[in-house]
Design a protein around this motif. Structure first.
Motif, PDB file in Angstrom:
ATOM      1  N   HIS A  85      38.307   1.813  -0.410  1.00  0.00           N
ATOM      2  CA  HIS A  85      38.093   1.983  -1.850  1.00  0.00           C
ATOM      3  C   HIS A  85      36.765   2.695  -2.095  1.00  0.00           C
ATOM      4  O   HIS A  85      35.735   2.355  -1.511  1.00  0.00           O
ATOM      5  N   GLN A  86      36.804   3.696  -2.964  1.00  0.00           N
ATOM      6  CA  GLN A  86      35.599   4.471  -3.282  1.00  0.00           C
ATOM      7  C   GLN A  86      34.775   3.718  -4.328  1.00  0.00           C
ATOM      8  O   GLN A  86      34.806   4.033  -5.513  1.00  0.00           O
ATOM      9  N   ARG A  87      34.028   2.734  -3.874  1.00  0.00           N
ATOM     10  CA  ARG A  87      33.209   1.961  -4.782  1.00  0.00           C
ATOM     11  C   ARG A  87      31.948   1.496  -4.070  1.00  0.00           C
ATOM     12  O   ARG A  87      31.869   1.497  -2.849  1.00  0.00           O
ATOM     13  N   THR A  88      30.982   1.096  -4.869  1.00  0.00           N
ATOM     14  CA  THR A  88      29.706   0.635  -4.335  1.00  0.00           C
ATOM     15  C   THR A  88      29.719  -0.892  -4.270  1.00  0.00           C
ATOM     16  O   THR A  88      30.067  -1.553  -5.254  1.00  0.00           O
ATOM     17  N   ARG A  89      29.354  -1.450  -3.105  1.00  0.00           N
ATOM     18  CA  ARG A  89      29.330  -2.905  -2.938  1.00  0.00           C
ATOM     19  C   ARG A  89      28.040  -3.322  -2.246  1.00  0.00           C
ATOM     20  O   ARG A  89      27.433  -2.558  -1.489  1.00  0.00           O
ATOM     21  N   VAL A 171      25.300   0.087  -8.660  1.00  0.00           N
ATOM     22  CA  VAL A 171      26.363   1.008  -9.080  1.00  0.00           C
ATOM     23  C   VAL A 171      25.785   2.102  -9.971  1.00  0.00           C
ATOM     24  O   VAL A 171      26.108   3.284  -9.826  1.00  0.00           O
TER      25      VAL A 171
END
Length: 463
Positions: A85-89, A171
């Protein structure tokens, strides 16, 4: 009775072997990883089972040694769910002795660069009140980049941090200027056109522009760049930044192809009554059309006057374009655009009368006549209003009354002019306007455009 009576500590550094060999060859690490895989309950040869083993195998080795099994399980399962998934964590583990905090940050790989890493490091350092930060990036075939940050702090100085809130701040920090541009284009133009413009301009703006302006500002710039493509014309935008003073404003000029030479634009702007404090040129290289230039001028009024930006915006832009195309002359009469709020073509009325006065033998120089007119902008505007009141062919009532009122007001204003020479010049203008019988000023050609020259017929007796 079960109480600890003593402790032995083995202090030293791991050799390179501890970092290079597989985790399955290190007993304490092997047991932790095996327990986590068993606890997850995935088929050993299934996709999720293999993915979890890969996650643990690439885990920061010091973390495998130091973290307890429950912490490792929770974080590893979170990373596994993240997958592609293209997300910041953000995943955080706090040292049991409160010496440091370990932060695993995942960001889309195409966003990762040195600048982003520095911004994230500063955010984590400030959030935990750390004294130093170390980082180790991992870039693989995955669509996510992983950066392992270790934030160290003085004993007792580390803050308690809301991880969810900190992740939300990460984010925002990891958002690129291009991400904001995408949102702004979709909001302004809709999905179809917005995506088309994003494809053309997403990577077109140079770093200097991105540092100077928010992405939403680029939406208007893109719109004006599109307008000049293939036309050979200029587009312009006169505006006042929120933080600017009452006499300061900015002026953007857009041109496709070659840039505008400062040696040409500077005299044009100075004749319009402004001082150029700076120029910021930006080259916008698009993927579908001719490269375009944005020339952003920082301007300031050359005198103590102030003006309403919304009132003069169109007048100023039109005057600059007409000077650029050669439709009007580039002289100090153009100062009346800002000082008297006259349109460029209205200024040509006074310029034409000035030429006539010189032809019939006025002893005053062109420069002196220009100074007399621009130094009395209210009278200059009333002279133009008198000209229009006398010759405007549009039907209307009360023409004579309006002319008489203007003559009376102009006469009173002339009596207040302190300089005798300026008084004589302004009265000469009033005289030749009064002696004019007709003009082609209001005549339009078949294309609806005014004549390129201005002519008058005078009453010989009055002249």
């Amino acid at each position: 009775d079960g109480k600890i009576a003593g402790e032995r500590r083995f202090i030293g550094l791991y050799t390179s072997t501890a970092y290079m060999v597989s985790s399955a060859e290190i007993p304490i690490v092997r047991r932790k990883c095996a327990n986590i895989v068993r606890r997850a309950g995935f088929l050993p040869k299934g996709h999720l089972g293999k993915s979890l083993v890969t996650v643990l195998e690439t885990w920061p080795r010091d973390e495998l040694f130091q973290a307890d099994e429950n912490e490792l399980y929770d974080i590893a399962m979170g990373v596994l769910r993240l997958q592609e998934h293209q997300r910041t964590r953000l995943f955080v583990r706090r040292d049991r002795f409160d010496r440091f905090v370990s932060c695993l940050v995942f960001v889309p790989r195409d966003k990762y660069n040195t600048d982003l890493r520095r911004r994230i490091a500063k955010l984590l350092l400030d959030a935990f009140n750390g004294s130093a930060v170390e980082f180790t990036p991992l870039l693989s075939e995955s669509t996510l980049a992983r950066i392992h940050f270790v934030v160290r702090a003085e004993p007792g100085a580390m803050r308690d941090v809301d991880t969810r809130e900190l992740e939300a701040r990460l984010v925002q920090v990891s958002r690129r200027w291009q991400d904001d541009l995408a949102d702004a284009l979709l909001d302004a133009f809709g999905e179809e056109q917005g995506n088309r413009l994003l494809q053309h301009y997403g990577d077109s703006f140079p770093a200097g522009y991105r540092d100077d302006y928010a992405a939403r500002t680029a939406v208007r710039d893109i719109e004006l760049i599109e307008r000049v493509q293939g036309t050979g014309h200029l587009a312009m935008n006169l505006y006042r930044p929120i933080e600017a003073g009452p006499r300061a404003f900015r002026f953007k000029v857009y041109r496709a192809g070659e840039p505008i030479a400062l040696s040409r634009s500077l005299p044009m702007l100075e004749h319009l009554g402004v001082r150029v404090d700076e120029e910021r040129p930006y080259l916008i290289e698009t993927s579908h059309a001719t490269p375009a230039w944005i020339h952003d001028f920082g301007l300031e009024l050359a005198d103590d006057a102030e003006f309403d930006i919304e009132r003069v915006k169109d007048l100023f832009e039109d005057a600059f374009e007409q000077v650029w195309t050669g439709s009007i002359e580039n002289d100090d009469f153009n100062r009346l655009v800002l000082r008297a709020h006259l349109a460029a073509r209205e200024v040509t009325i006074l310029r034409a009368y000035a030429k006539y006065l010189r032809q019939v033998g006025s002893t005053f120089s062109d420069a002196y006549i220009e100074r007399a007119m621009t130094g009395n902008p209210a009278i200059a505007r009333m002279l133009v209003e008198l000209f229009i009141a006398r010759f405007d062919p549009a039907p209307g009532t009360g023409r004579e009354a309006r002319i008489e009122r203007l003559l009376k007001v102009i006469g009173g204003a002339l009596d207040q002019v302190p300089n005798l020479d300026e008084d004589r010049i302004l009265r000469q203008f009033l005289g030749v306007i009064s002696a004019t019988l007709r003009t082609n000023y209001f005549h339009r050609g078949s294309d609806g455009r005014p004549k390129p020259y201005l002519s008058f017929k005078f009453d010989p007796a009055q002249v």
